[in-house]
Design a protein around this motif. Structure first.
Motif, PDB file in Angstrom:
ATOM      1  N   ASP A  48       6.802 -35.894  14.496  1.00 45.40           N
ATOM      2  CA  ASP A  48       6.046 -36.741  13.575  1.00 45.40           C
ATOM      3  C   ASP A  48       6.935 -36.965  12.358  1.00 45.40           C
ATOM      4  O   ASP A  48       6.922 -36.185  11.409  1.00 45.40           O
ATOM      5  N   LEU A  49       7.734 -38.018  12.399  1.00 46.75           N
ATOM      6  CA  LEU A  49       8.708 -38.270  11.342  1.00 46.75           C
ATOM      7  C   LEU A  49       8.064 -38.528   9.991  1.00 46.75           C
ATOM      8  O   LEU A  49       8.705 -38.361   8.965  1.00 46.75           O
ATOM      9  N   ALA A  50       6.806 -38.910   9.968  1.00 49.21           N
ATOM     10  CA  ALA A  50       6.136 -39.194   8.698  1.00 49.21           C
ATOM     11  C   ALA A  50       5.815 -37.912   7.931  1.00 49.21           C
ATOM     12  O   ALA A  50       5.671 -37.942   6.709  1.00 49.21           O
ATOM     13  N   SER A  51       5.712 -36.786   8.631  1.00 51.00           N
ATOM     14  CA  SER A  51       5.296 -35.564   7.939  1.00 51.00           C
ATOM     15  C   SER A  51       6.235 -34.374   8.129  1.00 51.00           C
ATOM     16  O   SER A  51       6.018 -33.331   7.524  1.00 51.00           O
ATOM     17  N   CYS A  52       7.265 -34.523   8.949  1.00 50.34           N
ATOM     18  CA  CYS A  52       8.146 -33.372   9.200  1.00 50.34           C
ATOM     19  C   CYS A  52       8.984 -33.045   7.969  1.00 50.34           C
ATOM     20  O   CYS A  52       9.291 -33.899   7.147  1.00 50.34           O
ATOM     21  N   THR A  53       9.357 -31.782   7.860  1.00 50.80           N
ATOM     22  CA  THR A  53      10.219 -31.323   6.778  1.00 50.80           C
ATOM     23  C   THR A  53      11.655 -31.682   7.137  1.00 50.80           C
ATOM     24  O   THR A  53      12.087 -31.482   8.268  1.00 50.80           O
TER      25      THR A  53
END
Length: 102
Positions: A48-53
């Motif tokens: 999930d590129l929108a929320s990954c660190t």
């Protein structure tokens, strides 16, 4: 005149494999936008590129939406570490027992 491009690297290590991509992104691109342009989501659909660190050269990026990448940066996508709570408790108890015995 066209937009100037710069090379960056995007890396991710799943449990079973690692991927390092060299990508050209436009100058002034944010970390989050560069991740999207990299195509890494196609390699790992579970990401999930929108929320990954994410980080750059081992330093976590606090605001990937506004942090700009520079030529030569290595963007690292971090996955959460998973630990079995029973195993953690067992190791902690064993360490306390050793400390008490000495």
């Amino acid at each position: 005149m066209g937009e100037s491009l710069m090379d960056i690297e995007v890396v991710y290590a799943a449990v079973d494999r690692q991927v390092l991509l060299t990508v050209q992104v436009p100058a002034g691109c944010s970390v989050r936008a560069a991740l999207g342009l990299s195509g890494i989501a196609g390699e790992f659909p579970e990401l999930d590129l929108a929320s990954c660190t994410v980080g750059i050269f081992g330093k976590v990026v606090a605001d990937p939406e506004h942090c700009l990448v520079r030529a030569g940066d290595r963007l690292e996508i971090y996955r959460p570490l998973l630990a079995d709570p029973k195993e953690v408790r067992r190791l902690r108890a064993a360490k306390a027992a050793r400390a008490k015995a000495s």
